[in-house]
Write a protein that holds these residues in place. Structure first.
Motif, mmCIF file in Angstrom:
data_model
loop_
_atom_site.group_PDB
_atom_site.id
_atom_site.type_symbol
_atom_site.label_atom_id
_atom_site.label_comp_id
_atom_site.label_asym_id
_atom_site.label_seq_id
_atom_site.Cartn_x
_atom_site.Cartn_y
_atom_site.Cartn_z
ATOM 1 N N GLU A 76 0.843 -1.211 0.000
ATOM 2 C CA GLU A 76 0.000 0.000 0.000
ATOM 3 C C GLU A 76 0.875 1.257 0.000
ATOM 4 O O GLU A 76 0.574 2.242 -0.678
ATOM 5 C CB GLU A 76 -0.933 -0.032 1.214
ATOM 6 N N GLY A 77 2.001 1.200 0.711
ATOM 7 C CA GLY A 77 2.916 2.349 0.757
ATOM 8 C C GLY A 77 3.504 2.654 -0.616
ATOM 9 O O GLY A 77 3.616 3.822 -1.015
ATOM 10 N N MET A 78 3.848 1.601 -1.380
ATOM 11 C CA MET A 78 4.382 1.837 -2.733
ATOM 12 C C MET A 78 3.290 2.408 -3.649
ATOM 13 O O MET A 78 3.544 3.262 -4.484
ATOM 14 C CB MET A 78 4.949 0.530 -3.304
ATOM 15 N N GLY A 95 -3.216 -10.669 -3.521
ATOM 16 C CA GLY A 95 -4.434 -9.982 -3.084
ATOM 17 C C GLY A 95 -4.637 -8.659 -3.822
ATOM 18 O O GLY A 95 -5.714 -8.066 -3.793
ATOM 19 N N PHE A 96 -3.587 -8.193 -4.504
ATOM 20 C CA PHE A 96 -3.635 -6.924 -5.245
ATOM 21 C C PHE A 96 -3.652 -7.170 -6.760
ATOM 22 O O PHE A 96 -4.262 -6.398 -7.500
ATOM 23 C CB PHE A 96 -2.438 -6.047 -4.876
ATOM 24 N N LYS A 133 -0.889 -1.755 -13.158
ATOM 25 C CA LYS A 133 -2.283 -1.355 -12.941
ATOM 26 C C LYS A 133 -2.548 -0.964 -11.479
ATOM 27 O O LYS A 133 -3.524 -0.290 -11.180
ATOM 28 C CB LYS A 133 -3.231 -2.500 -13.310
ATOM 29 N N VAL A 134 -1.683 -1.418 -10.569
ATOM 30 C CA VAL A 134 -1.901 -1.093 -9.150
ATOM 31 C C VAL A 134 -0.809 -0.158 -8.620
ATOM 32 O O VAL A 134 -0.543 -0.110 -7.418
ATOM 33 C CB VAL A 134 -2.011 -2.377 -8.292
ATOM 34 N N GLY A 135 -0.118 0.551 -9.562
ATOM 35 C CA GLY A 135 0.809 1.601 -9.139
ATOM 36 C C GLY A 135 2.163 1.120 -8.681
ATOM 37 O O GLY A 135 2.861 1.824 -7.932
ATOM 38 N N ILE A 136 2.531 -0.093 -9.109
ATOM 39 C CA ILE A 136 3.832 -0.644 -8.725
ATOM 40 C C ILE A 136 4.550 -1.149 -9.982
ATOM 41 O O ILE A 136 3.899 -1.565 -10.946
ATOM 42 C CB ILE A 136 3.635 -1.807 -7.726
ATOM 43 N N VAL A 137 5.875 -1.092 -9.993
ATOM 44 C CA VAL A 137 6.654 -1.624 -11.107
ATOM 45 C C VAL A 137 7.481 -2.802 -10.582
ATOM 46 O O VAL A 137 8.177 -2.674 -9.569
ATOM 47 C CB VAL A 137 7.575 -0.534 -11.711
ATOM 48 N N GLY A 138 7.343 -3.954 -11.247
ATOM 49 C CA GLY A 138 8.095 -5.148 -10.856
ATOM 50 C C GLY A 138 9.389 -5.208 -11.657
ATOM 51 O O GLY A 138 9.366 -5.141 -12.889
ATOM 52 N N LEU A 139 10.540 -5.303 -10.969
ATOM 53 C CA LEU A 139 11.833 -5.260 -11.662
ATOM 54 C C LEU A 139 12.394 -6.652 -11.958
ATOM 55 O O LEU A 139 12.995 -6.876 -12.996
ATOM 56 C CB LEU A 139 12.841 -4.460 -10.842
#
Ligand code: EAX
Length: 324
Positions: A76-78, A95-96, A133-139
């Motif tokens: 949620e913080g990211m 869950g996200f 789509k949920v505001g995070i980038v997976g590296l």
């Protein structure tokens, strides 16, 4: 002439001051584990590489032991941009973004190599891309590893030996359904609360890879460790999209390259610890035992049908075909 030179100098100074903020950045990354766990080692390695490759413009401080929050709070913080980076198991992440659900099916990966092939391949990269789509980038996919069951009651060999045990799980419906399938009583809980709950015996059991069982000293509060290898936990290296969008294209390339390099190092460190800790946990007093794995696989199999429609039969089949 002097007036013109002064105006030009002032203008140049303004340009430098107004230069895009991608110059210097001090990033913070959080995770739930101890500083000697490969999550932390992998983050420190990543930090070293990006510092070197950006000439010191970007630095990364890694905060261990849930200092920046539980895995759910880190996600949620990211999303909100209050946490820059993290390494998190796929279980709470599912869950996200549901495209991570498939990785937490019991026994879906026969070994780490098969898992790496899927995660570093098309299927895994698509899941990382879905995080956008949920505001995070997976590296990249770091590794948590194969999970084993520990408990304070009795040796567990057959699935029925787990009957009635109150077992802590991560916040993941497949994990909970899998333990219900063997008659245990799953209790979802943040990692940071786990040691105390085991110590106070509000729960009987938990499940995690050996590097966590050893580094988090679970041998002090659990007597038995049963080598079930029931779930494989991938752990993606993540960055907040808010931070990612502040990076220049060159810096984004550096981050991707650093993530790939640090991933290899992180997995090697995890494999080393996983191999060493069977013996060290026994020396620390834990009673280690092998299990009847085909019986466990059979007992947890109904979970595939239960989540087939949500995950997608095609997605499950694609992973099963890829690990053959
Ligand atoms: O991702 O919660 C857990 O059991 C995880 O293995 C841990 O937080 C690392």
């Amino acid at each position: 002439m002097r007036k013109i030179r002064t105006i030009l100098a002032v203008f140049a100074l303004m340009m430098v001051l107004a230069a895009p903020s991608w110059a210097a950045m001090a990033l913070k990354a959080g995770h739930t584990l101890t500083p000697d766990h490969p999550y932390h080692l992998g983050l420190v390695k990543f930090g070293e590489i990006i510092k070197e490759k950006t000439g010191g413009e970007i630095t990364l401080d890694a905060f261990h032991s849930s200092q920046l929050g539980s895995e759910r709070e880190l996600i949620e913080g990211m999303q909100m941009g209050t946490v820059d980076m993290s390494v998190i198991s796929t279980a709470p992440l599912a869950g996200f973004t549901k495209s991570f659900l498939v990785y937490d099916l019991p026994f879906i990966f026969p070994n780490s190599q098969a898992a790496h092939k899927v995660l570093d391949g098309e299927i895994g990269q698509k899941s990382l891309a879905d995080l956008d789509k949920v505001g995070i980038v997976g590296l990249a996919f770091y590794e948590n590893g194969f999970r084993q069951v520990t408990n304070s009651k009795r040796p567990i060999v057959k699935p029925e030996d787990a009957k009635g045990l109150k077992i802590r799980t991560m916040e993941n419906k497949i994990h909970m359904a899998s333990f219900r399938a063997v008659g245990a009583n799953p209790v979802p809980m943040a990692f940071g609360e786990l040691f105390t709950a085991l110590q106070q015996k509000t729960i009987d059991a938990q499940e995690n890879p050996l590097p966590i069982i050893f580094n988090s000293k679970f041998y002090e509060v659990q007597e038995f460790c049963s080598m079930t290898n029931h779930f494989y936990s991938p752990a993606p290296l993540l960055i907040s999209k808010a931070v990612w969008s502040k990076l220049s294209p060159e810096q984004q390339t550096i981050f991707k390259e650093a993530a790939a390099e640090a991933r290899t190092y992180q997995r090697e460190e995890l494999a080393k610890q996983d191999a060493a800790f069977v013996k060290q946990l026994a020396e620390a007093g834990m009673k280690m035992n092998d299990v009847d794995q085909p019986a466990w696989l059979k007992a947890m199999e109904p979970v595939y049908k239960q989540f087939e429609s949500e995950i997608g039969a095609d997605v499950i089949k694609a992973v099963q075909d890829a690990v053959k």
